[in-house]
Design an enzyme around this catalytic site. Structure first.
Site, PDB file in Angstrom:
ATOM      1  NE  ARG A  78      -4.252  -2.144   2.270  1.00  0.00           N
ATOM      2  CZ  ARG A  78      -4.645  -2.408   1.925  1.00  0.00           C
ATOM      3  NH1 ARG A  78      -3.407  -3.135   3.239  1.00  0.00           N
ATOM      4  NH2 ARG A  78      -5.304  -4.043   2.799  1.00  0.00           N
ATOM      5  CE  LYS A  90      -0.429  13.613 -15.250  1.00  0.00           C
ATOM      6  NZ  LYS A  90      -0.855  14.430 -16.424  1.00  0.00           N
ATOM      7  CD  GLU A 123       6.935  16.174 -22.958  1.00  0.00           C
ATOM      8  OE1 GLU A 123       6.522  17.084 -22.391  1.00  0.00           O
ATOM      9  OE2 GLU A 123       6.433  15.296 -22.853  1.00  0.00           O
ATOM     10  CE  LYS A 132       5.554  16.891 -14.527  1.00  0.00           C
ATOM     11  NZ  LYS A 132       5.950  15.227 -15.920  1.00  0.00           N
ATOM     12  CD  GLU A 163      -3.718  15.981 -15.988  1.00  0.00           C
ATOM     13  OE1 GLU A 163      -2.417  16.094 -16.165  1.00  0.00           O
ATOM     14  OE2 GLU A 163      -4.179  15.060 -16.359  1.00  0.00           O
ATOM     15  NE  ARG A 212       1.043  16.732 -12.872  1.00  0.00           N
ATOM     16  CZ  ARG A 212       1.649  15.834 -12.241  1.00  0.00           C
ATOM     17  NH1 ARG A 212       1.480  15.500 -10.878  1.00  0.00           N
ATOM     18  NH2 ARG A 212       2.202  14.759 -12.999  1.00  0.00           N
ATOM     19  CG  ASN A 247      -1.289  16.315 -20.744  1.00  0.00           C
ATOM     20  OD1 ASN A 247      -1.092  15.712 -20.344  1.00  0.00           O
ATOM     21  ND2 ASN A 247      -3.210  16.742 -19.688  1.00  0.00           N
ATOM     22  CG  HIS A 250       1.302  15.522 -24.285  1.00  0.00           C
ATOM     23  ND1 HIS A 250       2.011  16.885 -24.021  1.00  0.00           N
ATOM     24  CD2 HIS A 250       2.353  14.364 -23.312  1.00  0.00           C
ATOM     25  CE1 HIS A 250       3.261  16.669 -24.194  1.00  0.00           C
ATOM     26  NE2 HIS A 250       3.491  15.039 -23.436  1.00  0.00           N
ATOM     27  CG  HIS A 291      -1.086  10.316 -24.884  1.00  0.00           C
ATOM     28  ND1 HIS A 291      -1.448  11.297 -23.711  1.00  0.00           N
ATOM     29  CD2 HIS A 291       0.287  10.312 -24.512  1.00  0.00           C
ATOM     30  CE1 HIS A 291      -0.479  11.220 -22.808  1.00  0.00           C
ATOM     31  NE2 HIS A 291       0.623  11.048 -23.613  1.00  0.00           N
ATOM     32  CG  HIS A 344       6.144  10.186 -25.250  1.00  0.00           C
ATOM     33  ND1 HIS A 344       4.644  10.264 -25.429  1.00  0.00           N
ATOM     34  CD2 HIS A 344       6.441  11.478 -24.191  1.00  0.00           C
ATOM     35  CE1 HIS A 344       3.990  11.178 -24.118  1.00  0.00           C
ATOM     36  NE2 HIS A 344       5.055  11.988 -23.682  1.00  0.00           N
TER      37      HIS A 344
END
Length: 615
Positions: A366, A388, A430, A471, A481, A485, A489, A492, A496, A511
């Protein structure tokens, strides 16, 4: 004033609280300047000592005083071996008392025993100067015994090739440029502060037999090709004033705040960092086969020297490893290594490893702490920061995962030297993104300095640190997000979708390349609907193309698709809310915003136009 006690008894000699804090952090360790003749160790060291309120010692002057003759006379009468032995003994004596600022002779740091003593009793600073700078400084000085040859410039360059790998082992590196000594002094102070921040005590050193060469890590390769720059590719543009060789960025999240450390040699320092981060903890290293071949041995050596128990989990490279099956294997292997909740997971690799290992750390028992050691540019500037983590599903990229912040990020600039050019370019996309979303001056800086970023050195560190600061600031305000945030993207949603249609085939599209196409598509879409000037879209595309990145769907080899396929893939994106498309749109370079419920018809018309141009 010749001892640490005398410095501590006179705190008024250091009035600046920042400098006083640095001196306190040194304890009885000295700052030891190393480097080739002419790099400025004596003149810079004397001014540095004055700033810090510490004694200054010139090792060569001490040798001459002890011998009663000049160094040239020692060489002439007794030879270099006798001089080196005396130099070793003098350095041992000088390092017994600290803190001090010590300027060493050019060859002192080559001695293994002296390097080990400095590692235990000091912080070594390499004043690194380019060969042309050094030759310009020393060519008129006739007292240099090592340059007494028919071709002294050739001798100098030969010595540099021999000594560079040893100097590169210094704790920190500061560029010695022509100009005021105060500039170098300020850079040394900043670099030592950075080093002490993550290495406040001497590393644990194994006592090695001097003849046991197998026990020592290999030296970096020595450049030998005629005509090639000695210190790597030369940048075609001068570094910006803000550029530096090392940086630290703080991600402010209350009790879960952490540091991003950026600079050379951080994999070798990882063991000491882990020991201080979690005393007594064991760790599991998660990496892939490609990265393991390049960096795992160095990391394992660092952990052993720090007394940290570890195990390694090695998986196949590539996006396909972000799957249920590989995730299960990683979790099972970590549990089999008997790691407890208080132990650490280390993600050594690119974005795939960071996402996968971070998700495993979030899930096992956990939640375990984890350390990011990103080895790709893309991971250093993006995926390793912000917490993330996740894996892919057949329905889309990163759809299964968790927000789980690392406890530390070590972005080793040296690791990027092994990166293929294609992967470096992909990571650079990026970096460009951060200029586009909210920092127009940074984008303009990249347009001018991108060659320096590709070449390495201060420009590269500056670009990485600027990206991480951008960032970190956004993550600190919007960790999960829910709002701002989402700006990260930019490009993206398009990117994506292209990756999903491509089935994450890295041979055809990685990517960062998908992000590059996505950035260009986003700006062209904004120009089409009248949000931004067409000149901005052209400028973005021109820069991406200049560095060798794709900017059009047609640039992706062998990828056949239509507008409806793209829209369907976009609807599987994590940012879709109640079926409505969410995009990051631009009013201008450096001025972006999150737009929800973008009309699908407008996007389809834009995509059809893009696909029909054949460009």
């Amino acid at each position: 004033m010749t001892s640490s006690e005398s410095v501590k008894d006179r705190p008024e000699s250091v009035t600046d609280r920042r400098l006083a804090s640095l001196v306190r952090s040194l304890g009885d360790r000295s700052i030891v300047l190393v480097g080739f003749m002419g790099c400025g160790k004596t003149s810079t060291g004397r001014r540095l000592a004055q700033r810090l309120g510490l004694p200054f010692i010139d090792a060569d002057a001490e040798i001459e005083a002890a011998a009663g003759m000049t160094i040239a006379e020692i060489f002439a009468r007794h030879g270099e071996p006798s001089f080196r032995d005396g130099e070793r003994r003098v350095m041992a004596r000088l390092l017994e008392h600290g803190p001090r600022v010590i300027a060493t002779g050019g060859g002192a740091f080559l001695n293994e025993e002296t390097r080990a003593r400095i590692a235990r009793r000091g912080v070594s600073v390499w004043l690194k100067a380019e060969p042309d700078v050094l030759w310009r400084r020393v060519r008129k000085r006739s007292h240099r015994p090592l340059l007494q040859s028919a071709d002294p410039e050739k001798t100098l360059r030969t010595l540099l090739r021999e000594r560079y790998p040893y100097y590169a082992r210094a704790d920190v590196t500061v560029i010695s440029r022509d100009g005021p000594h105060e500039t170098a002094v300020e850079e040394i102070i900043a670099a030592v502060e950075f080093f002490m921040r993550f290495s406040p005590e001497p590393p644990i050193l194994a006592v090695l037999d001097p003849m046991n060469h197998a026990a020592k890590p290999p030296l970096p390769p020595i450049p030998s090709a005629d005509g090639e720059p000695l210190f790597g590719p030369a940048a075609t543009t001068a570094p910006a004033p803000a550029a530096q060789d090392a940086a630290a960025v703080r991600v402010e999240l209350g009790e879960r705040s952490y540091d991003i450390l950026i600079g050379a040699g951080l994999i070798a320092a990882a063991g000491a960092c882990v020991r201080r981060l979690a005393p007594g903890a064991a760790c599991a290293i998660v990496t892939d086969a490609n990265v393991a071949a390049l960096h795992l041995a160095e990391l394992e050596r660092s952990l052993r020297e720090a007394g940290v128990r570890y195990s390694a989990v090695i998986i196949p490279p590539g996006e396909q490893s972000k799957s249920y099956g590989v995730f299960a294997k990683v979790c099972d292997d970590i549990l089999a290594a008997r790691l407890e909740r208080g132990d650490l997971v280390i993600a050594l690799g690119g974005g795939v490893i960071g996402d996968l290992a971070g998700f495993a750390a979030a899930s096992i028992r956990r939640g375990m702490r984890f350390v990011q050691i990103p080895t790709s540019l893309l991971a250093q500037v993006d995926s390793s920061v912000g917490g993330k983590t996740g894996i892919n599903s057949e329905h889309g990229k990163n759809l299964i995962g968790a927000f789980h912040q690392p406890s530390l990020v070590l972005a080793d600039a040296d690791a990027l030297a092994t990166l293929p050019l294609r992967e470096f370019r992909a990571g650079y996309a990026e970096i460009v993104k951060y200029g586009l979303i909210g920092d127009a001056p940074f984008f303009a800086w990249l347009e001018t300095h991108w060659r320096g970023v590709f070449a390495g050195g201060p420009d590269r560190v500056h670009a990485i640190a600027t990206s991480c600061r951008a960032k970190a600031a956004i993550v600190g305000r919007d960790e999960r997000e829910s709002g701002e945030r989402a700006l990260l993207n930019l490009g993206h949603t398009f990117g994506h979708a292209l990756e999903r249609i491509n089935h994450y085939d890295g041979e055809r599209l990685v990517h960062g390349e998908a992000v590059s196409v996505g950035l260009a598509l986003a700006f062209r879409f904004c120009a089409r609907v009248g949000l931004c000037e067409g000149a901005d879209a052209d400028r973005v595309e021109a820069h991406l193309r200049e560095v060798g990145l794709p900017t059009r769907i047609a640039d992706i080899p062998g990828l056949a698709l239509d507008a409806d396929q793209m829209l369907d893939a976009m609807r599987q994106d994590k940012k879709v809310e109640r079926g409505a498309l969410t995009f990051v749109l631009a009013r201008a370079i450096g001025d972006c915003f999150v737009a929800k419920s973008v009309e699908a018809a407008e996007v389809r018309a834009f995509l059809e136009a893009e696909l029909n141009t054949g460009l």
